[in-house]
Structure formats: C-alpha cells, structure tokens
Write an enzyme that holds these catalytic residues in place. Structure first.
Site, PDB file in Angstrom:
ATOM      1  N   ARG A  82       0.985 -10.747   7.143  1.00 13.30           N
ATOM      2  CA  ARG A  82       1.231  -9.513   6.322  1.00 13.30           C
ATOM      3  C   ARG A  82       2.393  -8.667   6.656  1.00 13.30           C
ATOM      4  NH1 ARG A  82      -3.608  -9.388   9.243  1.00 13.30           N
ATOM      5  NH2 ARG A  82      -2.939  -7.776  10.260  1.00 13.30           N
ATOM      6  N   LYS A 110       0.896  -1.251  -0.034  1.00 14.32           N
ATOM      7  CA  LYS A 110      -0.058  -0.005   0.101  1.00 14.32           C
ATOM      8  C   LYS A 110       0.900   1.235  -0.036  1.00 14.32           C
ATOM      9  CE  LYS A 110      -0.285   0.022   5.147  1.00 14.32           C
ATOM     10  NZ  LYS A 110      -1.183  -0.063   6.147  1.00 14.32           N
ATOM     11  N   ARG A 138     -10.136   0.348  15.227  1.00 16.84           N
ATOM     12  CA  ARG A 138     -10.290   0.833  14.066  1.00 16.84           C
ATOM     13  C   ARG A 138     -11.312   0.381  13.106  1.00 16.84           C
ATOM     14  NH1 ARG A 138      -4.279   1.348  11.112  1.00 16.84           N
ATOM     15  NH2 ARG A 138      -4.876  -0.881  10.775  1.00 16.84           N
ATOM     16  N   HIS A 153      -5.602  -7.031  13.411  1.00 11.19           N
ATOM     17  CA  HIS A 153      -4.519  -6.358  13.327  1.00 11.19           C
ATOM     18  C   HIS A 153      -3.979  -6.092  15.094  1.00 11.19           C
ATOM     19  CE1 HIS A 153      -1.658  -3.952  11.256  1.00 11.19           C
ATOM     20  NE2 HIS A 153      -1.833  -2.944  11.811  1.00 11.19           N
ATOM     21  N   ASP A 182      12.163  23.600  -1.009  1.00 11.77           N
ATOM     22  CA  ASP A 182      12.899  23.182  -2.059  1.00 11.77           C
ATOM     23  C   ASP A 182      14.067  23.036  -1.709  1.00 11.77           C
ATOM     24  OD1 ASP A 182      10.347  23.229  -3.836  1.00 11.77           O
ATOM     25  OD2 ASP A 182      10.850  25.112  -3.924  1.00 11.77           O
ATOM     26  N   TYR A 214      14.398  31.023   6.733  1.00  9.91           N
ATOM     27  CA  TYR A 214      13.155  31.613   7.255  1.00  9.91           C
ATOM     28  C   TYR A 214      13.130  31.774   8.861  1.00  9.91           C
ATOM     29  CZ  TYR A 214      11.156  31.111   2.749  1.00  9.91           C
ATOM     30  OH  TYR A 214      10.736  31.222   1.416  1.00  9.91           O
ATOM     31  N   CYS A 271      13.332  24.644   3.816  1.00 14.74           N
ATOM     32  CA  CYS A 271      12.509  25.259   3.279  1.00 14.74           C
ATOM     33  C   CYS A 271      11.846  24.182   2.257  1.00 14.74           C
ATOM     34  CB  CYS A 271      13.269  26.283   2.180  1.00 14.74           C
ATOM     35  SG  CYS A 271      14.279  27.346   3.038  1.00 14.74           S
TER      36      CYS A 271
END
Length: 360
Positions: free
Chosen positions: A211, A37, A131, A160, A303, A254, A301
């Site tokens: 799993r 997944k 869940r 699970h 990028d 920043y 930042c």
C-alpha cells in the site's frame, strides 16, 4: 472555468510518474496498491487515479465508500479497497460499485450472514496499531465463518505498521512475526516506509500488494531518509497582495505578536489558514519569493499572512510566493516548523484552492 484564485496548488503529474517508477524499483514482484484517500492526500483523487491507471496501476485504496464511488464514476476500472470500517447501510454500494470490503471486527460477520450480493473481503489484523482489526488469534474463526457465507469471497488478510518509518525499530519485527503465522495467500502489509527501508517483509512469502500513499507524492517518511530520488508532486503558491514600509515599533497582525525591531518593508500574501497554510506557522514559517526566503511574521490570518522583506524592497505587488514544494523549500521542512508532518499540510489544502495540473 477561469482560475481567479491568487493561491493555487500546482500538481506535477510528471513527478508523480517519476515517483511511481522509483517506488517500483523497490517492489520487486509485489504489486502496488495506490492509496488515494483524502482526495489523494489533497492532490485531487480523480486526476491522480486516472494518471496512475494509465501507468498500469490496477489496485487502489481509499478510506470511505464515498471516495470509492467518486473514483468509479470517473472512469477508474481497477479494484478499489475501502480501508475504513464498513457500516450496514453502505453494503449495497459495495456490490453496486464492485468494491472490496475491509472486515475489521468479527461481529460484522453477523451483518454479512444474509448478504445476497457478492463481496470481496480483506480481513484486517491488528498486530499492534490498536486501531481497526481483529486480533491475530481470531483469524481462524474469521476464515471459518466467511467460508459458510456463500456470497463472500475471502481475498486475503492485511495489517498496518505503527513505526515502520523508524529504521531498526524492533516493534515492526514483532508485528511481522505476529502476522507471518497467519498470513493468507494474498496479503498486504508494507506501506511506503516499509518498502523504502526494507522492513516488514515476510520471510515465508511475497506479499501480493504494497500500500503506497505518501511516497507517490514525493515524501520519504523514513528516519533517516532512504530514497532521495523522490520528487514533490504539489507546489503551493500564492501572490503578494501589498507591500508597505513600516517604522520600528509597528506591530503586525492579530494579538500584536510581532513588532518591528527596526524600520523595514513587509508584504501581505494572499493566503491564510483557510487555504491550508496552518496557523502554527505564525512567526515560525518561511516562504520563497524572487529567489529568496522571507520569514512569516505575526499571526497567520484566515485569508492572509505577512512576511518581513527587510530594509530594501525586493518584492512587488503580484509577485509569486512559494509556500512549499519547490526544490529548495519542501513541505517536510515547512511541516517541521509547525511541529507536524507533511501529510497534514497537503491534505489540509482546502477546496477553495484550485489544483492546476502539469502534464507534459
């Protein structure tokens, strides 16, 4: 297409095969259900599943129908279980693409009453994760109703674990005790942690599948670690974009959260939080370049990020920088600096970062 990105995730399929072999030594008679997944936890579901299929993995698990369809359309022939909750509008896809369905709530059997296509059912039992899943005491009713719907094939049931990574935690035993009373002929309950620390095994039968997700990528989630032979599959790297010398008192990035306490070299690396290097690592993380570690300084930042080099320039423009995945800088260690887990790092590597596959 040319790889024109300075940042890339190098996926080592040889290490994937190695990890699969290591995990199989823990499984005994239990078959593996490869959990691919979230784009195989960021590693690229198609190439990963194709590799595992060649290694005789015949059962896969994903979170969504869309993920399953992507595998089918790229040559994955084995069984595929969709772990997530089903929705009525997706039922045709289960039949069309030959997918196994997770029954998570008794009420959904009303939706399946008039199903006209064969569907394989895995009943999810909630034994303490709180869940998805029906309660253990609802299992007999689920079996009874499924038996009255001709097109449904009851494959088995599963649960699970919540804390199987904590060795000796009594809660896992309590979950096993709840599940063992109702375990069907075909079951799956162990995850990577449950297999590696030998917790969660049923006393009255051998589960059909385990799993396995995070272990395939080289991570041992147990505390303390149980399997040191696992190898990292993803190595995230980027490049030095600029190196400059700054004076004492110069602030970086920043918010001016880091100020040079002395004259020093700093380097800008062409990777940021839009690539998956999380902002929580600002002023906390370390990277590797030229065989040494360098500290991340200032806020990361979108990028770019900056690192402190020191009084001597030891890196240069274009040098490779390892963010995680080397023998000496693991994603687990990096995640700990950001107060998270390696799962969030590898699944968070964005799609603008190309995956480069090593397959010798």
């Amino acid at each position: 297409m040319y790889n024109l990105s300075p940042t890339k995730a190098i996926i080592n399929l040889n290490n994937l095969r190695h990890n699969l072999a290591v995990i199989r030594t823990h499984l005994g008679l239990i078959d593996i259900m490869a959990v691919v997944k979230a784009d195989a936890y960021g590693h690229g579901a198609i190439r990963i599943a194709q590799c595992l299929q060649k290694e005789s993995v015949q059962m896969f698990a994903v979170a969504t129908v869309a993920e399953a369809i992507k595998l089918r359309e790229n040559g994955i022939l084995g069984r595929i279980l969709v772990l997530g909750a089903p929705f009525p509008e997706f039922l045709m896809a289960y039949a069309q693409y030959d997918l196994d369905l997770t029954l998570h709530d008794l009420s959904f059997l009303e939706v399946l009453q008039n199903e006209k296509h064969p569907i394989r059912i895995h009943v999810k039992i909630d034994t303490g994760m709180t869940r998805l899943g029906i309660w253990p005491e609802q299992w007999e009713e689920a079996k009874r109703i499924i038996a009255t719907i001709p097109e449904l094939e009851l494959v088995g049931n599963w649960t699970h674990f919540a804390v199987s990574d904590r060795i000796g935690d009594r809660f896992t035993e309590e979950q096993v005790d709840l599940f063992s009373v109702i375990a069907n002929k075909k079951t799956h309950l162990q995850n990577t942690a449950g297999i590696l620390n030998q917790s969660g095994f049923l006393s009255n039968q051998i589960p059909t599948w385990a799993r396995i997700g995070i272990g395939l990528w080289g991570f041992d989630p147990c505390e303390p670690m149980q399997e040191p032979k696992l190898l990292p599959v993803m190595k995230l790297v980027s490049k030095i974009a600029q190196v400059k010398y700054i004076s004492r008192g110069t602030s970086v990035s920043y918010g001016r959260t880091w100020t040079a306490p002395y004259d020093t070299w700093v380097a800008t690396v062409a990777v940021g939080y839009a690539d998956g290097y999380i902002r929580h690592l600002s002023n906390k993380g370390w990277v590797e370049a030229s065989g040494r570690r360098y500290r991340v300084i200032g806020k990361i930042c979108m990028d770019m990020l900056m690192i402190e080099i020191g009084p001597t320039q030891t890196v240069a423009y274009g040098d490779e920088v390892v963010l995680w995945g080397s023998e000496t800088l693991s994603a687990t260690e990096v995640a700990s600096w950001g107060q998270t887990i390696p799962y969030t790092l590898v699944t968070g590597v964005s799609h603008r970062v190309p995956r480069e596959y090593l397959d010798e």
